[in-house]
Design a protein around this motif. Structure first.
Motif, PDB file in Angstrom:
ATOM      1  N   GLU A  69       0.726  -1.150  -0.055  1.00 17.09           N
ATOM      2  CA  GLU A  69       0.001   0.168  -0.161  1.00 17.09           C
ATOM      3  C   GLU A  69       0.785   1.116  -0.065  1.00 17.09           C
ATOM      4  OE1 GLU A  69      -2.606   0.937   3.411  1.00 17.09           O
ATOM      5  OE2 GLU A  69      -3.899   1.643   1.984  1.00 17.09           O
ATOM      6  N   GLU A  70       1.860   1.503   0.789  1.00 15.23           N
ATOM      7  CA  GLU A  70       2.470   2.585   0.955  1.00 15.23           C
ATOM      8  C   GLU A  70       3.365   2.752  -0.499  1.00 15.23           C
ATOM      9  OE1 GLU A  70       2.727   0.100   3.252  1.00 15.23           O
ATOM     10  OE2 GLU A  70       2.083   0.754   5.110  1.00 15.23           O
ATOM     11  N   GLY A  87       0.813 -10.523   3.927  1.00 17.45           N
ATOM     12  CA  GLY A  87       2.169 -10.247   4.233  1.00 17.45           C
ATOM     13  C   GLY A  87       2.209  -9.587   5.744  1.00 17.45           C
TER      14      GLY A  87
HETATM   15  N1  AR6 Z   1       1.828  -6.688  -6.555  1.00 18.48           N
HETATM   16  C1  AR6 Z   1       1.263  -8.015  -6.441  1.00 18.48           C
HETATM   17  N2  AR6 Z   1       1.591  -8.481  -5.270  1.00 18.48           N
HETATM   18  C2  AR6 Z   1       2.196  -7.702  -4.192  1.00 18.48           C
HETATM   19  C3  AR6 Z   1       2.592  -6.411  -4.689  1.00 18.48           C
HETATM   20  C4  AR6 Z   1       2.345  -5.873  -6.034  1.00 18.48           C
HETATM   21  N3  AR6 Z   1       2.706  -4.683  -6.421  1.00 18.48           N
HETATM   22  N4  AR6 Z   1       3.264  -5.992  -3.673  1.00 18.48           N
HETATM   23  C5  AR6 Z   1       3.427  -6.968  -2.612  1.00 18.48           C
HETATM   24  N5  AR6 Z   1       2.715  -7.949  -3.070  1.00 18.48           N
HETATM   25  P1  AR6 Z   1       1.166  -6.502   2.273  1.00 18.48           P
HETATM   26  P2  AR6 Z   1      -1.155  -7.009   4.074  1.00 18.48           P
HETATM   27  C6  AR6 Z   1       2.414  -9.318  -2.344  1.00 18.48           C
HETATM   28  O1  AR6 Z   1       2.053  -7.103   3.477  1.00 18.48           O
HETATM   29  O2  AR6 Z   1      -0.551  -8.385   4.543  1.00 18.48           O
HETATM   30  C7  AR6 Z   1       0.452  -1.947   4.940  1.00 18.48           C
HETATM   31  O3  AR6 Z   1       1.312  -1.308   5.745  1.00 18.48           O
HETATM   32  C8  AR6 Z   1       3.510  -9.596  -1.522  1.00 18.48           C
HETATM   33  O4  AR6 Z   1       3.453 -11.058  -1.574  1.00 18.48           O
HETATM   34  O5  AR6 Z   1       1.557  -5.039   1.931  1.00 18.48           O
HETATM   35  O6  AR6 Z   1      -2.567  -7.012   3.613  1.00 18.48           O
HETATM   36  C9  AR6 Z   1      -0.923  -1.522   4.912  1.00 18.48           C
HETATM   37  O7  AR6 Z   1      -0.988   0.018   5.440  1.00 18.48           O
HETATM   38  C10 AR6 Z   1       2.947  -9.292  -0.033  1.00 18.48           C
HETATM   39  O8  AR6 Z   1       3.909 -10.043   0.835  1.00 18.48           O
HETATM   40  O9  AR6 Z   1      -0.258  -6.603   2.576  1.00 18.48           O
HETATM   41  C11 AR6 Z   1      -1.577  -2.269   6.094  1.00 18.48           C
HETATM   42  O10 AR6 Z   1      -1.334  -1.540   7.327  1.00 18.48           O
HETATM   43  C12 AR6 Z   1       1.820  -9.408  -0.029  1.00 18.48           C
HETATM   44  O11 AR6 Z   1       1.466  -9.202  -1.273  1.00 18.48           O
HETATM   45  C13 AR6 Z   1      -0.754  -3.676   5.869  1.00 18.48           C
HETATM   46  O12 AR6 Z   1       0.411  -3.241   5.192  1.00 18.48           O
HETATM   47  C14 AR6 Z   1       1.003  -8.580   1.105  1.00 18.48           C
HETATM   48  O13 AR6 Z   1       1.440  -7.525   0.787  1.00 18.48           O
HETATM   49  C15 AR6 Z   1      -1.433  -4.692   4.937  1.00 18.48           C
HETATM   50  O14 AR6 Z   1      -0.761  -5.732   4.893  1.00 18.48           O
END
Ligand code: AR6
Length: 519
Positions: free
Chosen positions: A300-301, A418
């Protein structure tokens, strides 16, 4: 050998729907009660910066709209012998009419109207960035070109953001359309930390994300400063729409008769690149943007940094509730990046070539949906947690007023898996079910995970072959949950293993066998 090289499985991506090709033609853009439009729609012209509406600044200071730095009510007490109040906007103007030649000038300007924070805010990282962290040429450009532009935008706030900006509060179904110029102006204000009541989350905005960038000072990499690329070019001329969608009714998952829609799954590529023209999922925090003005740097960031117009949603979007999402249409990508989390690097300027729609918006639709954060792995298999995630995803994918034929596919991936600790195999199924219920195909990006690609695809093929409906699949998930609910650790039977087993032994969960005979 060919099998090993497999980069994608399922439906070829070119068969999935994308905007603008799949969309219906838009009605004429006009303001309504639940759609505030901050520009003159009648003067909208391709390639020209839109005119703010109304033409004269209208002041407001209430709990339905954003409290603006330039409001005449933006006062603060000056304590001498007697307490007098002073216009904070006057102070901001004085500070930003001056010259900004070094990071110390930025600090002094910001602190001149944020005096109470002088001790708490740390500008070390900004100083480092402006002395050793950037090439000399870059520093010159920042101080000679970019910052003066940003200061001018702040000084012109009353001319650019003339209409009170509604807060998108919980339970509201409300849209807000504004120009990229207006967003640039608001972000310049955020950079200089001018928004009143937004420097502590203990205030009336406790349930809103942070908007003032005071934490960029703490960030060693100075990442929030990357948003400056939005100010580096001539003023963009498009519009961006922010929609808060708050659903009151949800499918009865147990009894859904929907068949699974199509799936393209790949271990290569990203949501933002290969998913162009699709509904792109932002793995969000309930406070949209998550840690973007602070320390976080994951999906997201990163998206908020490369498409910085997303950042302005933090100004007016109250924390998302379980039945809500935020849809953002029209943001532009300004930067290319490499890496992820610790290895994230700003790489280069990006020229966005995405086509423009009938409302002068880029055909880039992003939806912020926040998954639940799990500390204990088994928690996510509880039926109420699965329902919550199904409903959240459904809210993000579903468009009540649009025929599914005109909806693009959903571009998603390891949502909630993640930072939030979810299980990719469960989340993939839940998202597929939600997309199927909303009538949309799915492009799933496993982010390099080949095994996941093969596993999900095999499960998907199996479910399709057996004509397992969304409702039946939900039934199996619930059964699995029941079986493993006694476990605190990962059970020895995997979710997919369980589903294969149950469907194969042909335990028909539903009294009516009719729909499982469909081919
Ligand atoms: N395209 C496809 N997959 C992706 C990409 C991309 N560009 N980037 C990452 N991934 P995460 P969450 C995959 O941890 O668990 C933030 O601080 C990659 O496998 O960002 O829902 C938010 O503000 C990664 O491990 O999402 C929330 O507070 C997985 O997507 C929190 O993180 C999950 O990405 C959300 O965490």
């Amino acid at each position: 050998a060919e099998q090993k090289e497999q980069e994608w499985l399922g439906t070829p991506i070119k068969e999935l729907r994308r905007m603008p090709q799949c969309g219906q033609s838009l009605p004429h853009l006009r303001a309504t009660d639940n759609h505030k439009v901050l520009i003159r729609t009648d003067l909208l012209k391709d390639g020209q910066v839109p005119h703010p509406y109304p033409s004269k600044y209208r002041d407001s200071w209430d709990d339905m709209t954003v409290k603006m730095p330039c409001s005449e009510k933006n006062l603060f007490p000056v304590e001498n012998e007697v307490i007098v109040v002073q216009s904070r906007w006057e102070l901001i103007r004085t500070a930003l009419e001056g010259e900004c030649k070094s990071s110390l000038d930025i600090r002094d300007a910001i602190l001149s109207y944020n005096t109470v924070h002088a001790k708490r805010w740390d500008f070390t990282a900004l100083n480092y960035l402006c002395t050793e962290g950037m090439e000399n040429e870059e520093v010159q450009h920042l101080f000679n070109v970019t910052l003066p532009k940003m200061m001018k935008l702040v000084l012109n706030t009353r001319k650019i953001c003339t209409q009170p900006i509604p807060l998108l509060k919980t339970r509201m179904n409300q849209s807000l359309t504004m120009s990229q110029e207006q967003i640039a102006c608001l972000l310049a204000n955020a950079f200089f930390c001018t928004f009143p009541r937004r420097n502590s989350r203990k205030s009336e905005y406790a349930n809103y994300p942070e908007i003032n960038f005071y934490r960029y000072c703490l960030l060693f990499s100075g990442v929030a400063l990357e948003t400056r690329y939005i100010f580096c070019r001539s003023m963009p001329t498009g519009l961006v729409t922010f929609t808060r969608q708050s659903l009151s009714g949800f499918p009865k998952w147990e009894s859904s008769k929907k068949q699974l829609t199509r799936l393209h799954i790949t271990c290569k590529g990203t949501i933002e690149d290969e998913g162009y023209g699709m509904l792109q999922v932002d793995f969000a925090n309930r406070l949209v943007g998550g840690g973007v003005t602070g320390m976080g740097l994951v999906q997201e960031e990163i998206r908020f940094i490369v498409n910085p117009e997303l950042m302005v949603s933090r100004l007016f979007t109250e924390a998302l509730d379980h039945n809500e999402c935020l849809i953002i249409t029209g943001t532009e990508q300004y930067s290319k990046y490499s890496g992820y989390a610790e290895s994230f690097r700003w790489k280069a300027n990006h020229k966005d070539e995405i086509p423009i729609d009938g409302w002068q918006r880029r055909c880039t639709e992003i939806v912020a949906v926040d998954a639940l954060k799990y500390r204990n792995f088994m928690e996510q298999f509880q039926p109420e947690k699965m329902i919550r995630e199904l409903n959240k995803a459904y809210c993000g994918f579903m468009r009540p007023a649009v025929n599914p034929e005109n909806l693009s596919a959903v571009a998603t991936g390891n949502w909630g898996c993640g930072a939030f600790g979810g299980d990719t195999r469960l989340k993939a199924l839940l998202q597929l079910m939600a997309a199927s219920e909303a009538g949309r195909d799915v492009a799933y990006f496993t982010f390099g995970d080949e095994e996941l690609m093969r596993d999900v695809n095999a499960m998907y093929r199996f479910l399709k072959d057996k004509c397992v409906t969304v409702g039946t699949l939900y039934f199996y998930l619930k059964q699995y949950s029941n079986v493993v609910s006694k476990h605190f650790q990962r059970p020895n039977i995997s979710l997919y293993g369980y589903i294969y087993d149950k469907v194969n032994t042909n335990m028909d969960p539903e009294p009516s066998p009719s729909d499982s005979n469909l081919t």
